[in-house]
Design a protein around this motif. Structure first.
Motif, PDB file in Angstrom:
ATOM      1  N   ILE A  64     -11.067  -2.231  30.026  1.00 40.39           N
ATOM      2  CA  ILE A  64     -10.767  -2.455  28.616  1.00 40.39           C
ATOM      3  C   ILE A  64      -9.379  -3.057  28.390  1.00 40.39           C
ATOM      4  N   PRO A  65      -8.307  -2.549  29.003  1.00 44.38           N
ATOM      5  CA  PRO A  65      -6.981  -3.123  28.744  1.00 44.38           C
ATOM      6  C   PRO A  65      -6.888  -4.614  29.072  1.00 44.38           C
ATOM      7  N   ASP A  66      -7.539  -5.049  30.159  1.00 43.80           N
ATOM      8  CA  ASP A  66      -7.477  -6.460  30.538  1.00 43.80           C
ATOM      9  C   ASP A  66      -8.231  -7.339  29.552  1.00 43.80           C
ATOM     10  N   VAL A  67      -9.405  -6.880  29.128  1.00 45.81           N
ATOM     11  CA  VAL A  67     -10.174  -7.657  28.147  1.00 45.81           C
ATOM     12  C   VAL A  67      -9.435  -7.692  26.810  1.00 45.81           C
ATOM     13  N   SER A  68      -8.898  -6.559  26.388  1.00 43.51           N
ATOM     14  CA  SER A  68      -8.178  -6.502  25.121  1.00 43.51           C
ATOM     15  C   SER A  68      -6.929  -7.372  25.144  1.00 43.51           C
ATOM     16  N   SER A  69      -6.236  -7.409  26.272  1.00 41.17           N
ATOM     17  CA  SER A  69      -5.049  -8.249  26.376  1.00 41.17           C
ATOM     18  C   SER A  69      -5.409  -9.714  26.183  1.00 41.17           C
ATOM     19  N   PHE A  70      -6.540 -10.124  26.747  1.00 41.93           N
ATOM     20  CA  PHE A  70      -7.007 -11.496  26.531  1.00 41.93           C
ATOM     21  C   PHE A  70      -7.310 -11.730  25.057  1.00 41.93           C
ATOM     22  N   LEU A  71      -7.981 -10.788  24.425  1.00 45.76           N
ATOM     23  CA  LEU A  71      -8.358 -10.955  23.023  1.00 45.76           C
ATOM     24  C   LEU A  71      -7.140 -10.980  22.110  1.00 45.76           C
ATOM     25  N   LEU A  72      -6.122 -10.199  22.422  1.00 45.12           N
ATOM     26  CA  LEU A  72      -4.915 -10.162  21.593  1.00 45.12           C
ATOM     27  C   LEU A  72      -4.122 -11.455  21.698  1.00 45.12           C
ATOM     28  N   GLY A  73      -4.207 -12.125  22.839  1.00 43.33           N
ATOM     29  CA  GLY A  73      -3.523 -13.404  22.983  1.00 43.33           C
ATOM     30  C   GLY A  73      -2.014 -13.272  22.885  1.00 43.33           C
ATOM     31  N   HIS A  74      -1.375 -14.354  22.412  1.00 43.61           N
ATOM     32  CA  HIS A  74       0.089 -14.383  22.327  1.00 43.61           C
ATOM     33  C   HIS A  74       0.540 -14.943  20.974  1.00 43.61           C
ATOM     34  N   VAL A  75      -0.035 -14.384  19.917  1.00 45.88           N
ATOM     35  CA  VAL A  75       0.348 -14.778  18.568  1.00 45.88           C
ATOM     36  C   VAL A  75       1.431 -13.827  18.069  1.00 45.88           C
ATOM     37  N   GLU A  76       2.017 -14.163  16.941  1.00 42.33           N
ATOM     38  CA  GLU A  76       3.034 -13.297  16.349  1.00 42.33           C
ATOM     39  C   GLU A  76       2.446 -11.923  16.050  1.00 42.33           C
ATOM     40  N   GLY A  77       3.073 -10.894  16.587  1.00 41.38           N
ATOM     41  CA  GLY A  77       2.611  -9.532  16.356  1.00 41.38           C
ATOM     42  C   GLY A  77       1.755  -8.963  17.476  1.00 41.38           C
ATOM     43  N   SER A  78       1.249  -9.808  18.382  1.00 46.45           N
ATOM     44  CA  SER A  78       0.361  -9.289  19.426  1.00 46.45           C
ATOM     45  C   SER A  78       1.105  -8.392  20.417  1.00 46.45           C
ATOM     46  N   ASP A  79       2.359  -8.718  20.715  1.00 42.54           N
ATOM     47  CA  ASP A  79       3.135  -7.849  21.607  1.00 42.54           C
ATOM     48  C   ASP A  79       3.422  -6.503  20.949  1.00 42.54           C
ATOM     49  N   MET A  80       3.603  -6.510  19.642  1.00 42.59           N
ATOM     50  CA  MET A  80       3.781  -5.260  18.911  1.00 42.59           C
ATOM     51  C   MET A  80       2.527  -4.390  19.055  1.00 42.59           C
ATOM     52  N   VAL A  81       1.350  -5.016  18.969  1.00 48.46           N
ATOM     53  CA  VAL A  81       0.102  -4.274  19.123  1.00 48.46           C
ATOM     54  C   VAL A  81       0.001  -3.721  20.541  1.00 48.46           C
ATOM     55  N   ARG A  82       0.327  -4.537  21.528  1.00 51.93           N
ATOM     56  CA  ARG A  82       0.280  -4.072  22.919  1.00 51.93           C
ATOM     57  C   ARG A  82       1.186  -2.851  23.129  1.00 51.93           C
TER      58      ARG A  82
END
Length: 387
Positions: A322-340
């Motif tokens: 799950i973490p690997d798939v979710s990381s792909f889905l979150l991408g690298h947009v503004e706010g995605s690192d905050m979600v991670r």
């Protein structure tokens, strides 16, 4: 207030999603601004007042007040709780389907109907078990899957059984099948597999949904599908066609309204803890960090791999990924690192070396929802404080 139509459009916003909500809110703000200014001018003209007699900026202040009200309403609807846009309270009964603009449910197409009513257009995909053709039925674009080789018929029939039994908002819509011909007809999704997500979001017409909110919603839908498979009407099912990230993503489709549905169900073996029934995904040795530790050969390089000596495992292999798939889905947009950052603890638990100590899919989904609501409330609070 009725001059800018605030109350009625605000109710309409409840039925909108994503970029459409943003566009409507923007239009409401602009219209209120214009109307507020006009109201100030009309009020002065109506009473024959000069600019010196009329309180300075009254129209502007009125417009700002109306804009604040509209923005408060918009914020409450733009940051809606994530839910599946594909859910249909009028879902068809078993053996029937509805897709696209169909108003009524139709019975699954029979062998004869598949042969005579479906027009095959072009090849759009091919795997070990079947070939997929873009086709047309009754003015609807559909996906026609054909068995490639007879020796793969057991896998083909397993996938068909899963499709017929697991029809829900989590699974691609089945429109018909013919065991005799080795064909399956499903709804066609032009955006293709989930592996095309970045390519799709880079298109200008989809940039409005390239946000951390929309991406986190997709991750939640992915976990929802895993949770559904682990508690399916057919028991606990494991997504075995997931030995690397590209293969895993290819098992899911991205719909036109940016939801995820499981598509390839040819390898969903059953886990039954009560009967001590576990699974093994394939008969070859697996390698890499993407698969769970228990999927790796445990006896070292000095001992050649033997399938009959390989220990079986359970559904917790899906949790590891799950973490690997979710990381792909979150991408690298503004706010995605905050979600991670906020998902770090639950993802760390997913990567526990001991399967029994990993969370369930429902645990992960609950954590995702908690993070979504927390971040949504924070953004809403910060935005409202700026008004």
């Amino acid at each position: 207030m009725s001059g800018c139509g605030l109350l009625q459009p605000a109710r309409g916003i409840r039925d909108l999603r994503g970029s459409r909500s943003r566009q409507w809110c923007l239009l409401l703000v602009v219209s209120c601004s214009v109307v507020g200014t006009d109201m100030g001018q009309q009020h002065g003209a109506k009473n024959g007042l000069t600019h010196r007699e009329l309180p300075r900026g009254m129209g502007l202040l009125l417009a700002m007040a109306l804009m604040n009200v509209v923005l408060y309403v918009c914020l409450d609807h733009l940051f809606i709780s994530p839910g599946r846009a594909t859910e249909d309270p009028r879902r068809c009964p078993p053996g029937y389907f509805r897709m696209g603009r169909m108003r009524n449910c139709s019975r699954w197409l029979s062998c004869e109907e598949l042969r005579t009513e479906v027009r095959q257009l072009k090849l759009v995909g091919e795997g070990a078990v079947k070939r997929v053709f873009l086709s047309e039925w009754n003015e609807h674009k559909v996906a026609l899957s054909r068995l490639t080789r007879l020796e793969m018929k057991d896998d083909f029939l397993h996938g068909l059984r899963m499709l017929t039994s697991l029809q829900s908002e989590h699974v691609v819509t089945l429109a018909g099948f013919c065991e005799e011909d080795g064909t399956i007809l499903t709804e066609y999704h032009p955006l293709g597999s989930l592996s095309n997500l970045e390519e799709t979001l880079n298109l200008s017409k989809y940039r409005d949904v390239n946000t951390w909110q929309d991406r986190l919603r997709l991750a939640m839908e992915y976990v929802s599908i895993i949770n559904y498979l682990h508690h399916s009407p057919l028991g606990t099912r494991v997504m075995c066609d997931s030995n690397d990230l590209p293969k895993t993503l290819s098992q899911y489709l991205l719909t036109s309204n940016f939801s995820i549905v499981a598509n390839d169900l040819d390898a969903l073996p059953l886990v039954d803890h009560g009967s001590r029934v576990l699974v093994k995904c394939g008969h070859r040795e697996l390698h890499g960090d993407f698969v769970a530790p228990e999927q790796l050969w445990p006896y070292g390089e000095d001992t050649p791999f033997q399938d009959d000596l390989m220990p079986p495992y359970d559904e917790k292999i899906d949790i590891w990924k799950i973490p690997d798939v979710s990381s792909f889905l979150l991408g690298h947009v503004e706010g995605s690192d905050m979600v991670r950052f906020h998902l770090f603890d639950i993802h760390k638990a997913c990567k526990n070396q001991f399967p029994a100590e990993r969370p369930t899919a429902q645990n992960v989904l609950d954590a995702y929802q908690k993070v979504f609501h927390s971040l949504r409330d924070t953004v809403m609070s910060q935005t409202k404080e700026m008004l």
